[in-house]
Design an enzyme around this catalytic site. Structure first.
Site, PDB file in Angstrom:
ATOM      1  CG  HIS A  18      -2.214  -0.877   0.836  1.00 27.04           C
ATOM      2  ND1 HIS A  18      -1.948  -2.053   2.408  1.00 27.04           N
ATOM      3  CD2 HIS A  18      -3.075  -1.758   0.922  1.00 27.04           C
ATOM      4  CE1 HIS A  18      -3.259  -2.532   2.129  1.00 27.04           C
ATOM      5  NE2 HIS A  18      -3.261  -2.399   1.138  1.00 27.04           N
ATOM      6  CE  LYS A  42     -18.949 -13.885   6.509  1.00 28.13           C
ATOM      7  NZ  LYS A  42     -18.861 -14.959   6.119  1.00 28.13           N
ATOM      8  CB  SER A 129      -4.661  -6.187   4.549  1.00 28.73           C
ATOM      9  OG  SER A 129      -3.890  -4.942   4.077  1.00 28.73           O
TER      10      SER A 129
END
Length: 159
Positions: A18, A42, A129
């Protein structure tokens, strides 16, 4: 007219991949807004406020980059920020197909919104990630994949 771009994502956590895209975007555009999305799936590692703070600390060296949280449609956030460019990182053909579809829908909702695709440097091409979270949850060393600030925060979560 200045060129203001938005780089959206969940950034759970923000990775060196990123940062690579953001640093390169900061050279291309007058201002880059890193838009940290509320939705993080989640099983997020960090809550929204933590993700914003980690991104701010990781990107503090870039004077033309700001970090904000958002929820809802990206096009609404872009309009609110008076940005008409979206930056997206693409690592693979699968990423490109998905991002192309999103870019098309965004442009249908906000005709002036252009999407720019950047590929990461080769060393970050496989980094995500999700993989960082999975490695960290299994006790693996993620120090080469994230900033020192993020690594320290991950270490605190693990202890």
């Amino acid at each position: 007219m200045s060129k203001k771009a938005v780089y959206p994502g969940t950034f759970d956590p923000i990775t060196n991949g990123h940062v690579d895209i953001i640093e390169r975007s900061a050279k291309l555009f007058d201002e880059v807004i890193v838009a940290v999305a509320k939705s993080a799936g989640k099983a997020p590692l960090f809550d929204l406020a933590e993700r914003v703070e980690l991104a701010q600390r990781t990107l503090a060296h870039l004077s033309n980059v700001q970090v904000y949280s958002f929820e809802g449609l990206l096009v609404d956030f872009a309009k609110q920020q008076q940005a008409n460019i979206v930056v997206r990182g693409v690592r693979s053909i699968a990423d490109f197909e998905y991002e192309k579809q999103m870019a098309g829908m965004n442009q249908k909702m906000f005709a002036e919104l252009e999407t720019v695709f950047l590929t990461p440097q080769a060393q970050w091409a496989d980094l995500s990630s999700t993989l960082v979270r999975d490695i960290a949850r299994c006790g693996g060393d993620v120090s080469n994949f994230v900033s020192a600030e993020v690594f320290n925060a991950i270490s605190k979560k693990s202890s």
